[in-house]
Design a protein around this motif. Structure first.
Motif, PDB file in Angstrom:
ATOM      1  N   THR A 202       0.824  -1.210   0.000  1.00 54.73           N
ATOM      2  CA  THR A 202       0.000   0.000   0.000  1.00 54.73           C
ATOM      3  C   THR A 202       0.857   1.259   0.000  1.00 54.73           C
ATOM      4  OG1 THR A 202      -0.106   0.274   2.404  1.00 54.73           O
ATOM      5  CG2 THR A 202      -1.680  -1.273   1.404  1.00 54.73           C
ATOM      6  N   SER A 203       0.188   2.378  -0.078  1.00 57.98           N
ATOM      7  CA  SER A 203       0.877   3.675  -0.093  1.00 57.98           C
ATOM      8  C   SER A 203       1.598   3.963   1.214  1.00 57.98           C
ATOM      9  CB  SER A 203      -0.123   4.803  -0.379  1.00 57.98           C
ATOM     10  OG  SER A 203      -0.715   4.639  -1.648  1.00 57.98           O
ATOM     11  N   GLU A 217      -1.932   6.533  -8.069  1.00 58.34           N
ATOM     12  CA  GLU A 217      -2.900   6.113  -7.051  1.00 58.34           C
ATOM     13  C   GLU A 217      -2.866   4.593  -6.935  1.00 58.34           C
ATOM     14  OE1 GLU A 217      -7.738   6.080  -6.613  1.00 58.34           O
ATOM     15  OE2 GLU A 217      -6.783   7.932  -7.309  1.00 58.34           O
ATOM     16  N   ASN A 218      -2.791   4.088  -5.708  1.00 58.09           N
ATOM     17  CA  ASN A 218      -2.589   2.675  -5.432  1.00 58.09           C
ATOM     18  C   ASN A 218      -3.918   1.954  -5.223  1.00 58.09           C
ATOM     19  OD1 ASN A 218      -1.697   0.177  -4.493  1.00 58.09           O
ATOM     20  ND2 ASN A 218      -0.141   1.039  -3.163  1.00 58.09           N
ATOM     21  N   ILE A 219      -4.209   0.938  -6.048  1.00 61.99           N
ATOM     22  CA  ILE A 219      -5.477   0.224  -5.896  1.00 61.99           C
ATOM     23  C   ILE A 219      -5.474  -0.703  -4.687  1.00 61.99           C
ATOM     24  CG2 ILE A 219      -5.844   0.265  -8.404  1.00 61.99           C
ATOM     25  CD1 ILE A 219      -5.416  -2.896  -8.183  1.00 61.99           C
ATOM     26  N   ALA A 220      -4.298  -0.938  -4.082  1.00 57.33           N
ATOM     27  CA  ALA A 220      -4.224  -1.843  -2.933  1.00 57.33           C
ATOM     28  C   ALA A 220      -4.601  -1.163  -1.623  1.00 57.33           C
ATOM     29  CB  ALA A 220      -2.818  -2.426  -2.812  1.00 57.33           C
ATOM     30  N   ASP A 221      -4.672   0.144  -1.598  1.00 60.00           N
ATOM     31  CA  ASP A 221      -4.904   0.860  -0.339  1.00 60.00           C
ATOM     32  C   ASP A 221      -6.183   0.440   0.392  1.00 60.00           C
ATOM     33  OD1 ASP A 221      -2.527   2.177  -0.644  1.00 60.00           O
ATOM     34  OD2 ASP A 221      -3.399   4.092  -1.257  1.00 60.00           O
ATOM     35  N   PRO A 222      -7.317   0.283  -0.303  1.00 57.65           N
ATOM     36  CA  PRO A 222      -8.533  -0.105   0.412  1.00 57.65           C
ATOM     37  C   PRO A 222      -8.430  -1.480   1.074  1.00 57.65           C
ATOM     38  CG  PRO A 222      -9.075   0.813  -1.745  1.00 57.65           C
ATOM     39  CD  PRO A 222      -7.594   0.585  -1.735  1.00 57.65           C
ATOM     40  N   ALA A 223      -7.547  -2.338   0.566  1.00 59.85           N
ATOM     41  CA  ALA A 223      -7.430  -3.697   1.107  1.00 59.85           C
ATOM     42  C   ALA A 223      -6.726  -3.733   2.453  1.00 59.85           C
ATOM     43  CB  ALA A 223      -6.681  -4.588   0.111  1.00 59.85           C
ATOM     44  N   ASP A 224      -6.104  -2.641   2.852  1.00 56.79           N
ATOM     45  CA  ASP A 224      -5.436  -2.587   4.158  1.00 56.79           C
ATOM     46  C   ASP A 224      -5.618  -1.205   4.768  1.00 56.79           C
ATOM     47  OD1 ASP A 224      -3.952  -3.738   6.259  1.00 56.79           O
ATOM     48  OD2 ASP A 224      -2.096  -2.847   5.506  1.00 56.79           O
ATOM     49  N   ALA A 225      -6.840  -0.723   4.691  1.00 53.56           N
ATOM     50  CA  ALA A 225      -7.130   0.633   5.180  1.00 53.56           C
ATOM     51  C   ALA A 225      -6.841   0.783   6.661  1.00 53.56           C
ATOM     52  CB  ALA A 225      -8.588   0.987   4.890  1.00 53.56           C
ATOM     53  N   ASP A 226      -7.007  -0.307   7.424  1.00 52.96           N
ATOM     54  CA  ASP A 226      -6.776  -0.238   8.874  1.00 52.96           C
ATOM     55  C   ASP A 226      -5.344  -0.599   9.251  1.00 52.96           C
ATOM     56  OD1 ASP A 226      -6.753  -2.951   8.396  1.00 52.96           O
ATOM     57  OD2 ASP A 226      -8.530  -3.406   9.599  1.00 52.96           O
TER      58      ASP A 226
END
Length: 311
Positions: A202-203, A217-226
């Motif tokens: 992620t970012s 913009e990184n599409i993986a960010d929502p997968a590890d938002a926490d």
């Protein structure tokens, strides 16, 4: 080249990042004195580590640290490196492991300085008990971490001015690569692949911060938002295809033989923008996983690839 599976690779990256907060023997926050000289005076202190004289038998168990040591002119002082340190070519590769370090094997090299990137099996305490000086250089999470580690290694090896020069060149090169980036109404999106098991970064990771410099913009960010996955989530094919990234960057070309054709052959991927527009970019696995001076090469590869897309 690592023979670890992508899952272990991603886990190792995550563990390395998490170690940033947990070890007393980390690199210091001291800044180098202005006008530093390569004729460094000893003793020198970095964090809790003090060296009375310049080390001449350095063992590096971190590929990133190995690259840093050679970049700052301390290569001739390095007498052994771990089995993953494959750059530069003249690095004295051995069968020592940085992932499962063995104190007895390390001591057998008679080092006067050991550089590690993690404290697996409490190796720092083991080596300290043997009165072997140890510097812990954890996985960087920012470029400032990289610059600080270069500075610390420069001080400890007697090459402070050379370390300053490497840091300055990195900063200048990065500034040159990012100063004229096209202004886009909408950011280009990307997926960075650590392995075919679809682990990504992620970012919030060091890797992600480099892509951010390029304005992506990184599409993986929502997968590890926490942040529970330490910045290294495993995505699904469905999530990636639905996100439809403009670019796919492969950091598994050496370890896992991935390329544009193997990506295109995956179920549902032929319709992804990155695949349709021939924007699947093969990276050098090693450069894409280390935080040493060659991070500039990673940024250049990203910038060069995205520059081909009209603003």
């Amino acid at each position: 080249m690592s023979r670890r599976t992508p899952r272990l690779f991603a886990a190792a990256l995550a563990v390395g990042a998490l170690l940033l907060g947990g070890c007393a023997e980390k690199t210091s926050n001291d800044t180098p004195a202005a006008g530093g000289s390569s004729a460094a005076a000893f003793p020198v202190t970095v964090g809790k580590l003090t060296l009375d004289k310049r080390p001449e038998k350095i063992v590096s168990l971190s590929p990133s640290a190995t690259e840093m040591l050679f970049a700052i002119g301390a290569g001739k002082q390095v007498t052994a490196v771990d089995d993953q340190s494959n750059y530069p070519a003249e690095a004295p590769k051995s069968d020592l492991s940085g992932f499962q370090p063995n104190a007895e094997a390390i001591a057998g090299k008679s080092p006067d300085l050991v550089v590690l990137s993690n404290d697996t099996n409490k190796i720092v305490d083991q080596l300290t008990t043997l009165k072997i000086p140890v510097l812990l250089t954890p996985a960087a999470t920012t470029l400032d971490d990289t610059y600080q580690q270069l500075t610390d290694l420069g001080k400890l090896t007697g090459h402070p001015a050379e370390a300053d020069a490497v840091t300055k060149k990195m900063k200048d090169d990065i500034a040159a690569l990012t100063k004229d980036l096209p202004q886009r109404a909408k950011k280009l999106t990307y997926y960075h692949e650590l392995g075919p098991e679809l682990y990504s970064a992620t970012s919030k990771t060091f890797i992600g911060s480099i892509y951010a410099l390029a304005g992506l913009e990184n599409i993986a960010d929502p997968a590890d938002a926490d942040g529970k996955n330490g910045g290294y989530p495993q995505l699904s094919q469905e999530v990636i295809v639905k996100a439809n990234p403009d670019f796919v960057f492969l950091a598994d070309t050496k370890c896992c033989k991935q390329n544009a054709e193997t990506v295109k052959a995956r179920s549902g991927w032929a319709g992804v923008t990155a695949v349709k527009n021939n924007q699947v970019v093969a990276l050098d696995d090693d450069i894409a996983s280390r935080w040493g001076p060659r991070v500039v090469d990673l940024l250049k590869a990203i910038v060069d690839a995205t520059a081909k897309v009209p603003a």
